[in-house]
Write a protein that holds these residues in place. Structure first.
Motif, PDB file in Angstrom:
ATOM      1  N   ILE A 183       0.959  -1.080   0.025  1.00  0.00           N
ATOM      2  CA  ILE A 183      -0.001   0.124  -0.071  1.00  0.00           C
ATOM      3  C   ILE A 183       0.945   1.191   0.211  1.00  0.00           C
ATOM      4  O   ILE A 183       1.864   1.312   0.839  1.00  0.00           O
ATOM      5  CB  ILE A 183      -0.939   0.057   1.230  1.00  0.00           C
ATOM      6  N   ASP A 184       0.567   2.125  -0.902  1.00  0.00           N
ATOM      7  CA  ASP A 184       1.236   3.360  -0.943  1.00  0.00           C
ATOM      8  C   ASP A 184       0.280   4.654  -0.574  1.00  0.00           C
ATOM      9  O   ASP A 184      -0.770   4.221  -0.506  1.00  0.00           O
ATOM     10  CB  ASP A 184       2.078   3.766  -2.140  1.00  0.00           C
ATOM     11  N   ALA A 185       0.820   5.774  -0.453  1.00  0.00           N
ATOM     12  CA  ALA A 185      -0.359   6.874  -0.060  1.00  0.00           C
ATOM     13  C   ALA A 185      -1.384   6.998  -1.096  1.00  0.00           C
ATOM     14  O   ALA A 185      -2.414   7.175  -0.778  1.00  0.00           O
ATOM     15  CB  ALA A 185       0.792   8.131   0.305  1.00  0.00           C
ATOM     16  N   ALA A 186      -0.911   6.683  -2.298  1.00  0.00           N
ATOM     17  CA  ALA A 186      -2.166   7.055  -3.492  1.00  0.00           C
ATOM     18  C   ALA A 186      -3.257   5.843  -3.242  1.00  0.00           C
ATOM     19  O   ALA A 186      -4.276   6.207  -3.254  1.00  0.00           O
ATOM     20  CB  ALA A 186      -1.565   6.806  -4.837  1.00  0.00           C
ATOM     21  N   GLU A 187      -2.729   4.619  -2.959  1.00  0.00           N
ATOM     22  CA  GLU A 187      -3.823   3.726  -2.873  1.00  0.00           C
ATOM     23  C   GLU A 187      -4.501   3.830  -1.404  1.00  0.00           C
ATOM     24  O   GLU A 187      -5.514   3.305  -1.545  1.00  0.00           O
ATOM     25  CB  GLU A 187      -2.792   2.045  -3.011  1.00  0.00           C
ATOM     26  N   ALA A 188      -3.647   4.290  -0.498  1.00  0.00           N
ATOM     27  CA  ALA A 188      -4.462   4.277   0.823  1.00  0.00           C
ATOM     28  C   ALA A 188      -5.575   5.447   0.698  1.00  0.00           C
ATOM     29  O   ALA A 188      -6.585   5.069   1.096  1.00  0.00           O
ATOM     30  CB  ALA A 188      -3.521   4.742   1.951  1.00  0.00           C
ATOM     31  N   GLN A 189      -5.401   6.586  -0.076  1.00  0.00           N
ATOM     32  CA  GLN A 189      -6.501   7.516  -0.350  1.00  0.00           C
ATOM     33  C   GLN A 189      -7.380   6.964  -1.287  1.00  0.00           C
ATOM     34  O   GLN A 189      -8.637   6.917  -0.789  1.00  0.00           O
ATOM     35  CB  GLN A 189      -5.641   8.611  -1.016  1.00  0.00           C
ATOM     36  N   GLN A 190      -7.199   6.138  -2.188  1.00  0.00           N
ATOM     37  CA  GLN A 190      -8.111   5.541  -2.956  1.00  0.00           C
ATOM     38  C   GLN A 190      -8.899   4.572  -2.445  1.00  0.00           C
ATOM     39  O   GLN A 190     -10.183   4.587  -2.790  1.00  0.00           O
ATOM     40  CB  GLN A 190      -7.578   4.882  -4.267  1.00  0.00           C
ATOM     41  N   GLU A 191      -8.455   3.616  -1.733  1.00  0.00           N
ATOM     42  CA  GLU A 191      -9.197   2.384  -1.337  1.00  0.00           C
ATOM     43  C   GLU A 191      -9.538   2.550   0.133  1.00  0.00           C
ATOM     44  O   GLU A 191     -10.172   1.478   0.553  1.00  0.00           O
ATOM     45  CB  GLU A 191      -7.866   1.190  -1.401  1.00  0.00           C
TER      46      GLU A 191
END
Length: 259
Positions: A183-191
């Motif tokens: 998990i990166d910051a972008a995926e954490a925000q999206q998911e």
């Protein structure tokens, strides 16, 4: 803070090692006598399959149960017996598997579950209710993102009940599990469901055990606060036995799902 310990369920449950073999045995015994179809495809991958259990008469609707395991473990075969409660209330129950991390990112798993629900919806008419446990609770909540499900499936969605959901993925980035989850910051925000603002207007009840790890109580409450939905804390239940009520047709958890 020890983030690994915060999200370590088994380490804080007495006899935790006995639960997976018990789930597997109960599920196998249930399938041996259940009416339905096993291993239906919703995609071309080996794990893109779901079991569909059917009531004795025409189904009142469709319940979809999404399993947990931190997106890294298990498949649908461990949980078949949890269809008992909704089936006894006249609802069909679909239980999908999905690809696991690190073979697929969480965002890819979300897309798989949407396809699984659409495939199951093609098999059963009527309203749809979606539930899931832990990582499956996260995935059940994600199905409310507008545009994720087909128009037909979205129009039929009547209730979502995330059980012990992971609603904010950012803390998991600090655990050793992220060596696998990526998990990166972008995926954490999206998911992360807590950040979903364009949602279907569908009733939601968040369910969590009163004896769960504080991190999971936080995750449940964060979702309730972000979405303004009900959070039901079940006294005396921990992360591994909070799902048992799905097998009881008279339980409040089944009530929340199919009423």
């Amino acid at each position: 803070m020890d983030w690994d310990d915060a999200y370590a369920n088994a380490a804080h449950i007495s006899g935790a090692e006995s639960y997976p073999p018990r789930w597997e045995a109960d599920a196998s015994a249930f399938r041996a006598q259940a009416h339905g179809r096993l291993g239906l495809a919703y995609g071309t991958g080996a794990r893109e399959r779901f079991d569909l259990f059917l009531p004795a008469s025409e189904a009142a609707g469709l319940v979809v149960f999404i399993h947990g395991g931190y997106w890294m473990k298990f498949d649908h075969s461990y949980w078949s017996h949890l269809a008992t409660g909704p089936l006894a209330r006249g609802w069909a129950v679909a239980m999908p598997s999905y690809d696991l991390c690190p073979d697929l990112r969480i965002s890819g798993i979300t897309a798989q579950i949407a396809r699984a629900i659409e495939a199951a919806a093609n098999e059963v008419t009527g309203p749809i209710a979606v539930t899931g446990h832990s990582a499956g609770g996260h995935l059940s909540a994600r199905m409310l993102e507008r545009g994720l499900l087909s128009d037909d499936a979205a129009a039929r969605l009547r209730k979502v009940v995330p059980i012990s959901p992971l609603s904010d993925l950012r803390p998991l980035m600090r655990t050793s599990m992220n060596d696998t989850l990526h998990i990166d910051a972008a995926e954490a925000q999206q998911e992360s469901p807590v950040f979903m603002t364009d949602r279907l207007n569908v009733p939601v009840t968040v369910w969590v055990g009163g004896d769960e790890r504080p991190a999971f109580l936080d995750q449940a409450n964060w979702l309730g606060e972000a979405w303004g939905c009900d959070v039901h804390i079940k006294p005396g239940r921990h992360h591994f036995d909070v799902i048992d009520a799905l097998a009881d047709k008279q339980s409040r958890l089944v009530d929340a799902l199919v009423v």
